[in-house]
Design a protein around this motif. Structure first.
Motif, PDB file in Angstrom:
ATOM      1  N   PHE A 138      28.190  39.453 -19.648  1.00 55.96           N
ATOM      2  CA  PHE A 138      29.184  38.407 -19.875  1.00 55.96           C
ATOM      3  C   PHE A 138      28.620  37.322 -20.764  1.00 55.96           C
ATOM      4  O   PHE A 138      27.414  37.090 -20.794  1.00 55.96           O
ATOM      5  CB  PHE A 138      29.559  37.715 -18.554  1.00 55.96           C
ATOM      6  CG  PHE A 138      30.565  38.436 -17.727  1.00 55.96           C
ATOM      7  CD1 PHE A 138      31.914  38.364 -18.031  1.00 55.96           C
ATOM      8  CD2 PHE A 138      30.170  39.163 -16.624  1.00 55.96           C
ATOM      9  CE1 PHE A 138      32.847  39.013 -17.251  1.00 55.96           C
ATOM     10  CE2 PHE A 138      31.097  39.812 -15.836  1.00 55.96           C
ATOM     11  CZ  PHE A 138      32.443  39.733 -16.148  1.00 55.96           C
ATOM     12  N   SER A 139      29.514  36.593 -21.427  1.00 62.42           N
ATOM     13  CA  SER A 139      29.117  35.350 -22.088  1.00 62.42           C
ATOM     14  C   SER A 139      29.202  34.255 -21.029  1.00 62.42           C
ATOM     15  O   SER A 139      29.925  34.394 -20.049  1.00 62.42           O
ATOM     16  CB  SER A 139      30.053  35.040 -23.257  1.00 62.42           C
ATOM     17  OG  SER A 139      31.341  34.741 -22.772  1.00 62.42           O
ATOM     18  N   PRO A 140      28.470  33.164 -21.185  1.00 60.49           N
ATOM     19  CA  PRO A 140      28.432  32.124 -20.147  1.00 60.49           C
ATOM     20  C   PRO A 140      29.621  31.177 -20.153  1.00 60.49           C
ATOM     21  O   PRO A 140      29.650  30.233 -19.378  1.00 60.49           O
ATOM     22  CB  PRO A 140      27.145  31.366 -20.479  1.00 60.49           C
ATOM     23  CG  PRO A 140      26.995  31.520 -21.942  1.00 60.49           C
ATOM     24  CD  PRO A 140      27.524  32.899 -22.255  1.00 60.49           C
ATOM     25  N   SER A 184      31.284  31.518 -16.579  1.00 63.06           N
ATOM     26  CA  SER A 184      30.484  32.310 -15.642  1.00 63.06           C
ATOM     27  C   SER A 184      30.766  31.966 -14.183  1.00 63.06           C
ATOM     28  O   SER A 184      30.614  32.804 -13.308  1.00 63.06           O
ATOM     29  CB  SER A 184      28.998  32.171 -15.945  1.00 63.06           C
ATOM     30  OG  SER A 184      28.595  30.828 -15.875  1.00 63.06           O
ATOM     31  N   ILE A 188      24.263  37.642 -17.856  1.00 61.05           N
ATOM     32  CA  ILE A 188      24.993  36.624 -18.599  1.00 61.05           C
ATOM     33  C   ILE A 188      24.144  36.263 -19.807  1.00 61.05           C
ATOM     34  O   ILE A 188      22.996  35.862 -19.662  1.00 61.05           O
ATOM     35  CB  ILE A 188      25.287  35.395 -17.729  1.00 61.05           C
ATOM     36  CG1 ILE A 188      26.146  35.813 -16.535  1.00 61.05           C
ATOM     37  CG2 ILE A 188      25.987  34.312 -18.543  1.00 61.05           C
ATOM     38  CD1 ILE A 188      26.443  34.709 -15.554  1.00 61.05           C
ATOM     39  N   GLN A 246      21.166  33.604 -20.187  1.00 61.51           N
ATOM     40  CA  GLN A 246      20.756  33.206 -18.845  1.00 61.51           C
ATOM     41  C   GLN A 246      20.025  34.367 -18.211  1.00 61.51           C
ATOM     42  O   GLN A 246      20.154  35.501 -18.630  1.00 61.51           O
ATOM     43  CB  GLN A 246      21.968  32.806 -18.006  1.00 61.51           C
ATOM     44  CG  GLN A 246      22.684  31.603 -18.583  1.00 61.51           C
ATOM     45  CD  GLN A 246      23.772  31.099 -17.650  1.00 61.51           C
ATOM     46  OE1 GLN A 246      23.835  31.484 -16.504  1.00 61.51           O
ATOM     47  NE2 GLN A 246      24.604  30.225 -18.149  1.00 61.51           N
TER      48      GLN A 246
END
Length: 91
Positions: A62-64, A67, A80, A83
């Motif tokens: 995922f992109s943050p 999140s 993420i 991260q």
């Protein structure tokens, strides 16, 4: 991840990295499906997240951007971007 656009090209590099990694790992039967959402549109993000979870994936990147909204009762390894890796589950 947010849909890369000409106006906001930031997400092109992570997308290209994911595509390159998928090609490199293709021999291991790795399947990568890309889902995009309209940047800063929380409802679109949630809609795409639900579509992803319906596939019951082995893992998700995922992109943050949103999140905190990524919480479900499924136990799926999640990475993420930008991260450290975490595992998400309902507490």
């Amino acid at each position: 991840m947010p849909t890369p656009t000409e106006k906001d090209i930031f997400w092109n590099r992570p997308l290209n990295g994911i595509i390159d990694a998928a090609l490199e790992l293709e021999q291991f039967q790795l399947k990568v499906e890309k889902f995009f959402f309209e940047n800063y549109n929380e409802q679109d993000f949630i809609k795409q997240t639900e579509a992803i979870l319906e596939l019951n994936p082995s893992g998700v990147v995922f992109s943050p951007t949103f999140s905190k909204e990524v919480t479900k009762d499924e136990f799926i390894p999640v990475d993420i971007i930008n991260q450290e890796s975490i595992k998400l589950y309902e507490a």
